[in-house]
Design a protein around this motif. Structure first.
Motif, mmCIF file in Angstrom:
data_model
loop_
_atom_site.group_PDB
_atom_site.id
_atom_site.type_symbol
_atom_site.label_atom_id
_atom_site.label_comp_id
_atom_site.label_asym_id
_atom_site.label_seq_id
_atom_site.Cartn_x
_atom_site.Cartn_y
_atom_site.Cartn_z
ATOM 1 N N GLU A 171 12.067 0.908 9.175
ATOM 2 C CA GLU A 171 11.641 0.844 7.767
ATOM 3 C C GLU A 171 10.246 0.236 7.642
ATOM 4 O O GLU A 171 9.419 0.706 6.866
ATOM 5 C CB GLU A 171 12.649 0.025 6.949
ATOM 6 C CG GLU A 171 13.952 0.759 6.737
ATOM 7 C CD GLU A 171 15.113 -0.139 6.336
ATOM 8 O OE1 GLU A 171 16.228 0.371 6.215
ATOM 9 O OE2 GLU A 171 14.909 -1.365 6.165
ATOM 10 N N GLU A 172 9.996 -0.807 8.416
ATOM 11 C CA GLU A 172 8.680 -1.450 8.319
ATOM 12 C C GLU A 172 7.570 -0.550 8.844
ATOM 13 O O GLU A 172 6.503 -0.457 8.239
ATOM 14 C CB GLU A 172 8.692 -2.791 9.054
ATOM 15 C CG GLU A 172 9.304 -3.865 8.183
ATOM 16 C CD GLU A 172 9.721 -5.100 8.968
ATOM 17 O OE1 GLU A 172 9.118 -5.370 10.023
ATOM 18 O OE2 GLU A 172 10.653 -5.790 8.503
ATOM 19 N N ARG B 124 6.832 2.124 6.174
ATOM 20 C CA ARG B 124 6.036 1.602 5.054
ATOM 21 C C ARG B 124 4.574 1.451 5.456
ATOM 22 O O ARG B 124 3.667 1.888 4.755
ATOM 23 C CB ARG B 124 6.549 0.230 4.623
ATOM 24 C CG ARG B 124 7.858 0.287 3.946
ATOM 25 C CD ARG B 124 8.020 -0.846 2.908
ATOM 26 N NE ARG B 124 8.985 -0.385 1.928
ATOM 27 C CZ ARG B 124 10.310 -0.430 2.121
ATOM 28 N NH1 ARG B 124 10.800 -0.943 3.221
ATOM 29 N NH2 ARG B 124 11.127 0.039 1.207
ATOM 30 N N GLN C 138 1.794 4.199 4.072
ATOM 31 C CA GLN C 138 0.827 3.626 3.124
ATOM 32 C C GLN C 138 -0.598 3.790 3.630
ATOM 33 O O GLN C 138 -1.508 4.062 2.861
ATOM 34 C CB GLN C 138 1.162 2.164 2.827
ATOM 35 C CG GLN C 138 2.296 2.064 1.803
ATOM 36 C CD GLN C 138 2.916 0.681 1.686
ATOM 37 O OE1 GLN C 138 2.356 -0.298 2.144
ATOM 38 N NE2 GLN C 138 4.083 0.619 1.073
ATOM 39 N N GLU D 12 5.584 4.606 -2.417
ATOM 40 C CA GLU D 12 7.048 4.716 -2.397
ATOM 41 C C GLU D 12 7.583 5.165 -3.751
ATOM 42 O O GLU D 12 7.057 4.808 -4.797
ATOM 43 C CB GLU D 12 7.674 3.369 -2.023
ATOM 44 C CG GLU D 12 9.184 3.482 -1.864
ATOM 45 C CD GLU D 12 9.845 2.234 -1.304
ATOM 46 O OE1 GLU D 12 9.141 1.250 -1.027
ATOM 47 O OE2 GLU D 12 11.081 2.264 -1.155
#
Ligand code: AMP
Length: 420
Positions: free
Chosen positions: A25-26, A29, A33, A39
């Motif tokens: 997940e990190e 992101r 980005q 998101e």
């Protein structure tokens, strides 16, 4: 009492594997980005019609796998089987196309398909999903695959392949559909009952039938890639050119079709041979026309989804779950020191330093064992004597050394210590 079990095919994600999930997940992101994606989060429940209109009536997902049901008022709803349709719906409903910046989105969350559960295939599963609207240039097709590969690399996944294909546009598919129909008519005895029906209503869907005898028949079927119209052929060759210039290895797989109706032109899949029958880690493609078909402006779109369970399974096979435990442990001896230690732990946490303590007043030895088990790098040790002198011991568990610092300076001192 009889215990209540989770629904078949729907799994808890437990502390023993959460490190990988968070790592995925990190990385998602951070990388998305960097590529300009924002998101978006949409509901898991949508009107059934959203999926029948976008994914297509004669697809496996809609025909066989959807969790669809009428609610208390009789309105037909469905748990989302994928994210693209919902994100397009939201994009249209909230007029997001009016903002030229907000046209690239990512999302993460659970999807639902009533498939037969096995390793890597579940009824609730999670996807990381990316969608970009409004850009038709093959540059974006290549960029999105480049980003997908970078994401998998940053997550730490080794040894996956990128397969690409072009499904052409409505125009070049029209003539292909006809030649496929003729081919399928000559192969009636080899096809499963579903495909016998599909070859009339939607012959392209026969191409991704998973029944073995249909797969055999299809080995000799005409190939769409060979009959692309000029603009589609040009688009596909430019995609490949950009991929090469981005040092992104790929293989053209002319027989790859994806199980949703809305794809056109570029489609792609990331595959592995390390997950048994479930070889696809992620996939996506272009879907110009979908936004218009769902009542929005005529903007092109492209996206992909990666299955998080499959990604985590692969990372697990590679071993070594990343852990992020508290860096500090505060061990105390005696009730006054315990009270002080409790306050120190909260002060460390307030300062953004992860810390743990033993709430139950166990022996110092067992507290040290616990600190070790938690993987704490540093342990503050506070006994009655140290407390009386306004001091505290600080042990570096890795370097195996110990020193004394003033109790009032403990947090400030902790800040200066290495984070590794
Ligand atoms: P799809 O939307 O079918 O192209 O799926 C995209 C990705 O989601 C696949 O490559 C898988 O990694 C994952 N996926 C799809 N269906 C399942 C499932 N039933 N269980 C686990 N992962 C799935």
């Amino acid at each position: 009492m009889e215990r209540i079990q989770a629904v078949r095919g729907m799994n808890d994600i437990l502390p023993g594997e959460i490190g990988w999930w968070q790592q995925v997940e990190e990385a998602a992101r951070r990388i998305f980005q960097d590529f300009g994606y924002v998101e978006i989060r949409t509901p898991v429940l949508e009107k059934l019609e959203l999926f029948t209109r976008s994914i297509g009536e004669n697809t496996d997902i809609v025909e066989k796998e959807m969790y669809a049901f009428p609610d208390r008022k009789g309105e037909w709803l469905a748990l989302r089987p994928e994210a693209t349709a919902s994100i397009v719906r939201s994009f249209i409903q909230n007029d997001l196309y009016a903002d030229p910046l907000a046209r690239k989105f990512y999302s993460m969350g659970p999807m639902f398909r009533h498939e037969r559960p096995q390793k890597g295939r579940y009824r609730q599963f999670h996807q990381v999903d990316v969608e970009a609207f409004g850009i038709d240039d093959p540059m974006l097709d290549a960029e999105i695959m480049f980003m997908l590969r970078l994401f998998l690399q940053k997550v730490g996944l080794a040894g996956v392949g990128l397969h690409i294909n072009s499904l052409g546009c409505r125009d070049c598919r029209k003539s292909y559909r006809e030649s496929l129909r003729v081919f399928l008519a000559s192969q009636a005895e080899g096809l499963c009952p579903d495909c016998l029906r599909r070859r009339e209503v939607n012959p392209l869907r026969v191409l991704d039938c998973k029944v073995e005898r249909c797969k055999t028949v299809l080995e000799t079927a005409p190939v769409l890639l060979e009959t692309l119209c000029d603009p589609c052929r040009d688009h596909f060759s430019r995609v490949q050119d950009y991929l090469s210039r981005l040092d992104t290895p790929f293989a053209v797989d002319p027989r790859m079709v994806r199980g949703l109706d809305y794809y056109m032109r570029t489609t792609f899949e990331v595959v592995t041979d390390r997950l048994g029958a479930q070889s696809a880690v992620g996939g996506g493609g272009r879907y110009n026309g979908l936004i218009r078909d769902l009542g929005g402006p005529d903007l092109p779109g492209i996206g992909f989804a990666v299955g998080m369970e499959r990604l985590v399974l692969l990372l697990q096979q590679q071993g070594g779950m990343p852990r992020r435990n508290a860096r500090f442990f505060v061990a105390t001896l005696g009730s006054a020191a315990r009270e002080e230690g409790f306050l120190l732990v909260q002060r460390l946490r307030s300062a953004g330093i992860g810390a743990e303590l033993d709430y139950e007043g166990r022996s110092l030895k067992s507290q040290m064992r616990r600190a070790d088990k938690l993987g704490a790098r540093f342990v503050f040790i506070l006994g009655e004597d140290e407390l009386g002198r306004g001091e505290i011991q600080l042990r570096d568990m890795r370097e195996k050394n110990q020193r004394i610092v003033p109790l009032g300076e403990a947090v400030r001192h902790a800040r200066t210590l290495p984070t590794g």
